[in-house]
Motif scaffolding. Structure first.
Motif, PDB file in Angstrom:
ATOM      1  N   GLY A   1       0.817  -1.215   0.000  1.00 22.99           N
ATOM      2  CA  GLY A   1       0.000   0.000   0.000  1.00 22.99           C
ATOM      3  C   GLY A   1       0.843   1.254   0.000  1.00 22.99           C
ATOM      4  N   VAL A   2       1.920   1.245   0.794  1.00 24.82           N
ATOM      5  CA  VAL A   2       2.816   2.399   0.872  1.00 24.82           C
ATOM      6  C   VAL A   2       3.547   2.617  -0.453  1.00 24.82           C
ATOM      7  CG1 VAL A   2       4.889   3.299   2.017  1.00 24.82           C
ATOM      8  CG2 VAL A   2       3.112   2.190   3.361  1.00 24.82           C
ATOM      9  N   MET A   3       3.797   1.546  -1.188  1.00 24.26           N
ATOM     10  CA  MET A   3       4.533   1.651  -2.448  1.00 24.26           C
ATOM     11  C   MET A   3       3.719   2.272  -3.574  1.00 24.26           C
ATOM     12  SD  MET A   3       6.791  -1.843  -2.660  1.00 24.26           S
ATOM     13  CE  MET A   3       7.476  -1.358  -4.257  1.00 24.26           C
ATOM     14  N   GLY A   4       2.429   2.458  -3.361  1.00 19.80           N
ATOM     15  CA  GLY A   4       1.590   3.046  -4.400  1.00 19.80           C
ATOM     16  C   GLY A   4       2.161   4.317  -5.003  1.00 19.80           C
ATOM     17  N   PRO A   5       2.530   5.317  -4.171  1.00 16.77           N
ATOM     18  CA  PRO A   5       3.094   6.554  -4.740  1.00 16.77           C
ATOM     19  C   PRO A   5       4.382   6.334  -5.527  1.00 16.77           C
ATOM     20  CG  PRO A   5       2.368   6.919  -2.490  1.00 16.77           C
ATOM     21  CD  PRO A   5       2.276   5.434  -2.731  1.00 16.77           C
ATOM     22  N   LEU A   6       5.168   5.306  -5.173  1.00 16.59           N
ATOM     23  CA  LEU A   6       6.392   5.025  -5.932  1.00 16.59           C
ATOM     24  C   LEU A   6       6.086   4.550  -7.339  1.00 16.59           C
ATOM     25  CD1 LEU A   6       8.515   3.178  -3.208  1.00 16.59           C
ATOM     26  CD2 LEU A   6       8.643   5.579  -3.886  1.00 16.59           C
ATOM     27  N   ALA A   7       4.894   3.973  -7.517  1.00 17.26           N
ATOM     28  CA  ALA A   7       4.487   3.476  -8.832  1.00 17.26           C
ATOM     29  C   ALA A   7       3.612   4.481  -9.578  1.00 17.26           C
ATOM     30  CB  ALA A   7       3.740   2.150  -8.681  1.00 17.26           C
ATOM     31  N   GLY A   8       3.469   5.679  -9.008  1.00 16.62           N
ATOM     32  CA  GLY A   8       2.656   6.702  -9.660  1.00 16.62           C
ATOM     33  C   GLY A   8       1.190   6.643  -9.294  1.00 16.62           C
ATOM     34  N   ALA A   9       0.857   5.917  -8.206  1.00 22.90           N
ATOM     35  CA  ALA A   9      -0.528   5.811  -7.745  1.00 22.90           C
ATOM     36  C   ALA A   9      -0.634   6.444  -6.350  1.00 22.90           C
ATOM     37  CB  ALA A   9      -0.958   4.346  -7.707  1.00 22.90           C
ATOM     38  N   SER A  10      -1.813   6.360  -5.766  1.00 19.89           N
ATOM     39  CA  SER A  10      -2.003   6.866  -4.408  1.00 19.89           C
ATOM     40  C   SER A  10      -1.627   5.785  -3.399  1.00 19.89           C
ATOM     41  CB  SER A  10      -3.467   7.271  -4.207  1.00 19.89           C
ATOM     42  OG  SER A  10      -4.314   6.142  -4.392  1.00 19.89           O
ATOM     43  N   ARG A  11      -1.565   6.147  -2.136  1.00 17.26           N
ATOM     44  CA  ARG A  11      -1.372   5.160  -1.074  1.00 17.26           C
ATOM     45  C   ARG A  11      -2.604   4.253  -1.101  1.00 17.26           C
ATOM     46  NH1 ARG A  11      -1.691   1.372   2.903  1.00 17.26           N
ATOM     47  NH2 ARG A  11      -0.336   1.777   4.693  1.00 17.26           N
ATOM     48  N   ARG A  12      -2.405   2.946  -1.300  1.00 18.60           N
ATOM     49  CA  ARG A  12      -3.517   2.031  -1.486  1.00 18.60           C
ATOM     50  C   ARG A  12      -3.995   1.468  -0.146  1.00 18.60           C
ATOM     51  NH1 ARG A  12      -5.853   3.303  -5.798  1.00 18.60           N
ATOM     52  NH2 ARG A  12      -7.193   1.567  -5.169  1.00 18.60           N
ATOM     53  N   TYR A  13      -5.318   1.502   0.049  1.00 16.51           N
ATOM     54  CA  TYR A  13      -5.928   0.963   1.260  1.00 16.51           C
ATOM     55  C   TYR A  13      -6.906  -0.169   0.938  1.00 16.51           C
ATOM     56  CZ  TYR A  13      -4.108   5.133   3.592  1.00 16.51           C
ATOM     57  OH  TYR A  13      -3.277   6.112   4.095  1.00 16.51           O
ATOM     58  N   ASP A  14      -6.778  -0.761  -0.238  1.00 15.86           N
ATOM     59  CA  ASP A  14      -7.725  -1.781  -0.664  1.00 15.86           C
ATOM     60  C   ASP A  14      -7.756  -2.955   0.319  1.00 15.86           C
ATOM     61  OD1 ASP A  14      -8.135  -0.690  -3.605  1.00 15.86           O
ATOM     62  OD2 ASP A  14      -5.978  -0.727  -3.201  1.00 15.86           O
ATOM     63  N   GLY A  15      -8.944  -3.594   0.424  1.00 17.16           N
ATOM     64  CA  GLY A  15      -9.129  -4.770   1.262  1.00 17.16           C
ATOM     65  C   GLY A  15      -8.904  -6.034   0.463  1.00 17.16           C
TER      66      GLY A  15
ATOM     67  N   GLN B   1      -4.489  -2.857  -8.054  1.00 18.72           N
ATOM     68  CA  GLN B   1      -5.195  -1.568  -8.107  1.00 18.72           C
ATOM     69  C   GLN B   1      -4.215  -0.404  -8.271  1.00 18.72           C
ATOM     70  OE1 GLN B   1      -8.262  -1.269  -8.474  1.00 18.72           O
ATOM     71  NE2 GLN B   1      -9.286  -3.021  -7.581  1.00 18.72           N
ATOM     72  N   GLY B   2      -3.047  -0.526  -7.652  1.00 19.16           N
ATOM     73  CA  GLY B   2      -2.021   0.524  -7.809  1.00 19.16           C
ATOM     74  C   GLY B   2      -1.549   0.626  -9.237  1.00 19.16           C
ATOM     75  N   LEU B   3      -1.310  -0.519  -9.870  1.00 22.51           N
ATOM     76  CA  LEU B   3      -0.885  -0.520 -11.272  1.00 22.51           C
ATOM     77  C   LEU B   3      -1.971   0.019 -12.176  1.00 22.51           C
ATOM     78  CD1 LEU B   3       0.961  -3.972 -11.436  1.00 22.51           C
ATOM     79  CD2 LEU B   3       2.010  -1.687 -11.459  1.00 22.51           C
ATOM     80  N   ALA B   4      -3.221  -0.362 -11.879  1.00 22.99           N
ATOM     81  CA  ALA B   4      -4.342   0.119 -12.694  1.00 22.99           C
ATOM     82  C   ALA B   4      -4.478   1.636 -12.571  1.00 22.99           C
ATOM     83  CB  ALA B   4      -5.626  -0.581 -12.267  1.00 22.99           C
TER      84      ALA B   4
END
Length: 201
Positions: free
Chosen positions: A132-146, A195-198
């Protein structure tokens, strides 16, 4: 994906008067974050030391509920009262992972519960939060998906702690619930990466 995290806005609305009072008294977001982390570690040490006294595990659901409230409060103090800092960002993520591990690992000391399964559950939870924390490193937001995010794990371990404290769960039931938490944590890890990649695309 359904998650208790989706209830956060309503939970925050209930806590807003408390947040305003804490701010008026000079309490900071970082103080709340550190306080919750320290209490979680101390409670984990207590449960590990006295793991043979199973009724003490009722403290897990009680503290998990309070901790979820404190986690919401520190975020609201940071966002709504201009207390966001780089140090706070580190504390928020690190204290959560450390607290989760401290509150989960004592279950490995219970008679009949698989220590290896508990450790793997803790690792999978850590990896899913890292994803989840890596989301911004991949160009996404911080992911909180369940489906097994931080709030969901708190609820699941709260149920496990209550079941053990009241003698409802034997070793078989405890290991079974831990296995469910593990499977859902691994799916959460996959879901956050997907979801982060998407989002980044």
């Amino acid at each position: 994906m359904l998650s208790i995290y989706q209830l956060k806005p309503r939970f925050q609305s209930l806590l807003r008067p408390t947040v305003q009072r804490l701010h008026a008294r000079g309490v900071t977001a970082n103080q709340v974050t550190l306080g919750a982390g320290v209490v979680s570690v101390l409670l984990g040490l207590l449960l590990a030391w006295l793991s043979h006294i199973t009724w003490l595990f009722i403290l897990v659901p009680v503290w998990m509920l309070l901790r979820m409230a404190l986690n919401a409060i520190d975020g609201m103090l940071a966002r709504e009262f201009d207390q966001q800092t780089r140090l706070g960002a580190y504390l928020n993520e690190l204290c959560d992972v450390i607290a989760d591990a401290a509150l989960s690992l004592p279950f490995a000391l219970l008679a009949g519960v698989s220590p290896a399964l508990v450790v793997i559950v803790v690792l999978s939870a850590t990896f899913s939060e890292y994803a989840g924390v890596m989301g911004p490193l991949a160009g996404a937001s911080r992911r909180y998906d369940g489906p097994m995010g931080k709030s969901d794990r708190a609820f699941a371990f709260g149920v496990l702690g209550a079941g053990i404290a009241f003698g409802i769960f034997d070793a078989t039931w405890s290991n079974g619930l831990l296995l469910v938490i593990l499977v859902l944590s691994l799916y959460t890890l996959y879901n956050r990466v997907r979801q982060g990649l998407a989002e980044a695309r």
